[in-house]
Design an enzyme around this catalytic site. Structure first.
Site, PDB file in Angstrom:
ATOM      1  N   ALA A  14       0.820  -1.216   0.000  1.00 54.66           N
ATOM      2  CA  ALA A  14       0.000   0.000   0.000  1.00 54.66           C
ATOM      3  C   ALA A  14       0.851   1.262   0.000  1.00 54.66           C
ATOM      4  CB  ALA A  14      -0.926  -0.010   1.218  1.00 54.66           C
ATOM      5  N   ARG A  20      -2.833   7.481 -11.205  1.00 55.04           N
ATOM      6  CA  ARG A  20      -4.003   7.540 -12.091  1.00 55.04           C
ATOM      7  C   ARG A  20      -5.273   8.011 -11.372  1.00 55.04           C
ATOM      8  NH1 ARG A  20      -2.621   1.573 -14.302  1.00 55.04           N
ATOM      9  NH2 ARG A  20      -1.496   1.589 -12.325  1.00 55.04           N
ATOM     10  N   TYR A 411     -31.838  30.427  19.229  1.00 54.68           N
ATOM     11  CA  TYR A 411     -30.536  31.074  19.103  1.00 54.68           C
ATOM     12  C   TYR A 411     -30.702  32.583  19.199  1.00 54.68           C
ATOM     13  CZ  TYR A 411     -25.890  31.926  17.069  1.00 54.68           C
ATOM     14  OH  TYR A 411     -24.603  32.321  16.840  1.00 54.68           O
TER      15      TYR A 411
HETATM   16  C1  UD1 Z   1       0.225  -5.299 -10.609  1.00 53.37           C
HETATM   17  C2  UD1 Z   1       1.013  -6.475 -11.194  1.00 53.37           C
HETATM   18  C3  UD1 Z   1       0.257  -7.048 -12.359  1.00 53.37           C
HETATM   19  C4  UD1 Z   1      -1.117  -7.481 -11.931  1.00 53.37           C
HETATM   20  C5  UD1 Z   1      -1.874  -6.318 -11.260  1.00 53.37           C
HETATM   21  C6  UD1 Z   1      -3.152  -6.839 -10.625  1.00 53.37           C
HETATM   22  C7  UD1 Z   1       3.365  -5.950 -10.788  1.00 53.37           C
HETATM   23  C8  UD1 Z   1       4.642  -5.556 -11.391  1.00 53.37           C
HETATM   24  N1  UD1 Z   1       2.324  -6.038 -11.594  1.00 53.37           N
HETATM   25  O1  UD1 Z   1       0.191  -4.276 -11.607  1.00 53.37           O
HETATM   26  O2  UD1 Z   1       0.958  -8.174 -12.893  1.00 53.37           O
HETATM   27  O3  UD1 Z   1      -1.848  -7.982 -13.039  1.00 53.37           O
HETATM   28  O4  UD1 Z   1      -1.076  -5.731 -10.234  1.00 53.37           O
HETATM   29  O5  UD1 Z   1      -3.960  -5.796 -10.205  1.00 53.37           O
HETATM   30  O6  UD1 Z   1       3.322  -6.199  -9.608  1.00 53.37           O
HETATM   31  N2  UD1 Z   1       2.964  -0.673  -4.620  1.00 53.37           N
HETATM   32  C9  UD1 Z   1       3.843  -0.418  -3.595  1.00 53.37           C
HETATM   33  N3  UD1 Z   1       5.093   0.038  -3.898  1.00 53.37           N
HETATM   34  C10 UD1 Z   1       5.507   0.245  -5.180  1.00 53.37           C
HETATM   35  C11 UD1 Z   1       4.587  -0.011  -6.215  1.00 53.37           C
HETATM   36  C12 UD1 Z   1       3.338  -0.473  -5.907  1.00 53.37           C
HETATM   37  O7  UD1 Z   1       3.514  -0.592  -2.425  1.00 53.37           O
HETATM   38  O8  UD1 Z   1       6.657   0.657  -5.358  1.00 53.37           O
HETATM   39  C13 UD1 Z   1       1.609  -1.157  -4.294  1.00 53.37           C
HETATM   40  C14 UD1 Z   1       0.505  -0.220  -4.760  1.00 53.37           C
HETATM   41  O9  UD1 Z   1       0.153   0.685  -3.722  1.00 53.37           O
HETATM   42  C15 UD1 Z   1      -0.619  -1.170  -5.102  1.00 53.37           C
HETATM   43  C16 UD1 Z   1       0.079  -2.486  -5.424  1.00 53.37           C
HETATM   44  O10 UD1 Z   1       1.388  -2.379  -4.949  1.00 53.37           O
HETATM   45  O11 UD1 Z   1      -1.483  -1.379  -4.002  1.00 53.37           O
HETATM   46  C17 UD1 Z   1       0.076  -2.782  -6.926  1.00 53.37           C
HETATM   47  O12 UD1 Z   1       0.732  -1.741  -7.608  1.00 53.37           O
HETATM   48  P1  UD1 Z   1       0.174  -1.171  -8.983  1.00 53.37           P
HETATM   49  O13 UD1 Z   1       1.072  -0.087  -9.420  1.00 53.37           O
HETATM   50  O14 UD1 Z   1      -1.258  -0.884  -8.887  1.00 53.37           O
HETATM   51  O15 UD1 Z   1       0.432  -2.452  -9.930  1.00 53.37           O
HETATM   52  P2  UD1 Z   1      -0.272  -2.756 -11.314  1.00 53.37           P
HETATM   53  O16 UD1 Z   1       0.352  -1.921 -12.365  1.00 53.37           O
HETATM   54  O17 UD1 Z   1      -1.738  -2.702 -11.160  1.00 53.37           O
HETATM   55 CA    CA Z   2      -3.117  -2.034  -9.548  1.00 57.43          CA
END
Ligand code: UD1
Ligand code: CA
Length: 486
Positions: A14, A20, A411
């Site tokens: 998280a 986005r 009031y």
């Molecule tokens: C990720 C997966 C993808 C999958 C998708 C499912 C990776 C590389 N890709 O992509 O294969 O299909 O989720 O929904 O994992 N986060 C961190 N630190 C970071 C980056 C992200 O804590 O440095 C957390 C974000 O807060 C989020 C989660 O990890 O809750 C997923 O990150 P997000 O950037 O949404 O990954 P997706 O591009 O959706």
């Molecule tokens: Ca995601």
């Protein structure tokens, strides 16, 4: 030691910015049905009964930790958001000596069900415990040394944006390819990575620091762990869950809206099976903490928010908003009424278009009618205020009649004062009750009166200038006009 049950911990990611979302707030604190998105993932994780839950936080971490609201959870800071693999790497001190399963969940999966996670843990345990088909093995201590992990996958109509699953005939995953790194052919694959993983900790430890960021996004992908485990000769299995609606990854506000709609329909369905009738449920909004009862009837466009409870046989008409409202049995809440932080006792009738707020208590069988506002007041049993009144900071007894247009003038520009109206008093229409004031039992006020002194029990209080009749006034007026027009 037997391995009937592997131990497991959960890690929830998280720390991301949620670019986005175009928001000042971190993504996972945005509300779905009145609770932060992260609340639902946490709930599901807890359902699988992990020994410990670790949150990786970073962007807006104070806000996120507050939203998670868990005292015995562990929070690990990821100072720079360099990718999901990097996020998990930050938690390594907590599991590098752990002989069990590490379950990793993306924080943006509010729809995942606890039962799904429980089943995934069981599946991983089963794989680890037995080799292939020898399920009947007597030797429960046997551990399949090859099993390194399970990834929950699903098939979606439109895989755009998700990591694609490349696997062999035996459900072993060879590789997960991110959208931005996928060639045209890989993009056709509609089995996707849900963002839920289980790894055997000692093997994860071997590979977590070996991740590279030589990809389209220059991030350390957690998904690359699979490839690295394969290179070690270990196996990661896909657990394909058919219900893809559980795995919507909420990346923007439109995903949030879609996820909320799905969850909302689930809750309405739950309360429907529990005995509530919904007319046109597509238009009914209901939050996480709301509790309904059998034979409640809800009409279109109703909003049920906060810790609202509704008793049996109550009808809630079109467009009513209830927030932290406690509604008794067999009440009728008529069209367009708004009730907030207040209690309505059994058999009361409210509205249409009434507003009740700030710890108001409406007694049994009371009637609060159209365009009546009741604020921080108690209204006794069978009391009626049926039209166009403001009742604020008042204590109104039972069987009181409050005439149309009555106002408690509570009031004075500096302070709020209290109005007391005792049992069976009769307040004439358009009475102004200038507080602080007490109207006694069975006392009567004449309509249009401005009451500034206490009224004794059974007394009549009238405050009016004497009425005058001017005979034939219309003719006199006409004459005057003719003269003016000259
Ligand atoms: C990720 C997966 C993808 C999958 C998708 C499912 C990776 C590389 N890709 O992509 O294969 O299909 O989720 O929904 O994992 N986060 C961190 N630190 C970071 C980056 C992200 O804590 O440095 C957390 C974000 O807060 C989020 C989660 O990890 O809750 C997923 O990150 P997000 O950037 O949404 O990954 P997706 O591009 O959706
Ligand atoms: Ca995601």
């Amino acid at each position: 030691m037997g391995h009937n049950h592997e131990r497991h911990i959960a890690i929830i990611l998280a720390a991301g910015k949620g670019t986005r979302f175009k928001s000042k707030k971190p993504k996972v604190v945005h509300n779905i049905l009145g609770k932060p998105m992260i609340h639902y993932v946490s709930l599901a994780a807890r359902w699988s009964n992990p020994e410990r839950i670790i949150y990786v936080v970073g962007h807006g971490k104070d806000h996120v930790i507050k939203a998670i609201n868990c005292l015995n959870c562990t929070y690990v800071e990821q100072k720079e958001q360099l990718g999901t693999g990097h996020a998990v790497a930050q938690t390594k001190p907590y599991w590098e000596n752990f002989d069990g399963i590490v379950m990793i969940l993306n924080g943006d999966l509010p729809l995942v069900e606890g039962e799904t996670l429980k089943n995934a843990v069981k599946y991983m345990e089963a794989l680890m415990r037995f080799e292939g088909a020898s399920v009947e093995s007597e030797n429960r201590d046997y551990r399949n040394e090859k099993i390194a992990g399970v990834v929950i996958t699903t098939k979606v109509p439109n895989p755009l944006g998700y990591g694609r699953i490349i696997k062999d005939k035996h459900h072993r995953i060879i590789e997960i390819v991110e959208e931005k790194d996928a060639d045209h052919q890989t993009q056709q694959i509609n089995e996707i990575n849900t963002g839920i993983y289980l790894f055997y900790a000692p093997y994860l430890k071997e590979v977590i620091d070996k991740l590279q960021n030589d990809n389209a996004q220059n991030e350390y992908y957690l998904t690359d762990v699979v490839k690295l485990l394969n290179q070690m000769g270990k196996e990661v299995y896909a657990l394909l869950v058919p219900d893809y609606t559980q795995f919507i990854g909420v990346n923007d506000r439109w995903d949030l809206a879609k996820a909320e709609n799905i969850l909302r329909m689930k809750y309405l369905q739950f309360w429907s099976y529990a005995g509530t009738t919904f007319h046109n449920p597509e238009t009914v909004y209901i939050e996480f903490d709301v509790e309904l009862s059998p034979d409640v009837e809800v009409f279109p466009g109703v909003s049920l928010k906060g810790r609202t409870t509704v008793g049996e046989d109550t009808i809630i008409e079109e467009g009513v908003v209830l927030k932290n409202a406690k509604i008794g049995k067999n009440c009728r809440i008529l069209k367009g009424s708004v009730i907030e932080n207040s209690t309505i006792q059994d058999n009361a009738v409210i509205g249409p278009y009434a507003r009740i707020r700030d710890n108001a208590v409406i007694g049994q069988e009371a009637q609060i009618g159209n365009f009546v506002e009741v604020k921080n007041s108690t209204i006794g049993e069978k009391t009626a205020a049926k039209h166009l009144s403001y009742i604020g900071d008042a204590e109104v007894g039972r069987e009181v009649n409050i005439g149309a247009g009555t106002i408690t003038c509570n009031y004075d520009g500096f302070q709020k004062h209290k109005t007391v109206i005792k049992d069976r008093a009769f307040i004439g229409s358009d009475t102004m009750l200038v507080a602080p004031i007490i109207v006694g039992e069975e006392a009567i006020t004449g309509s249009g009166s401005v009451i500034t002194k206490d009224v004794p029990d059974k007394a009549l209080a009238v405050e009016r200038s004497p009425m005058k009749i001017v005979e034939n006034y219309a003719e006199k007026r006409k004459k005057r006009k003719r003269k003016n027009d000259g």
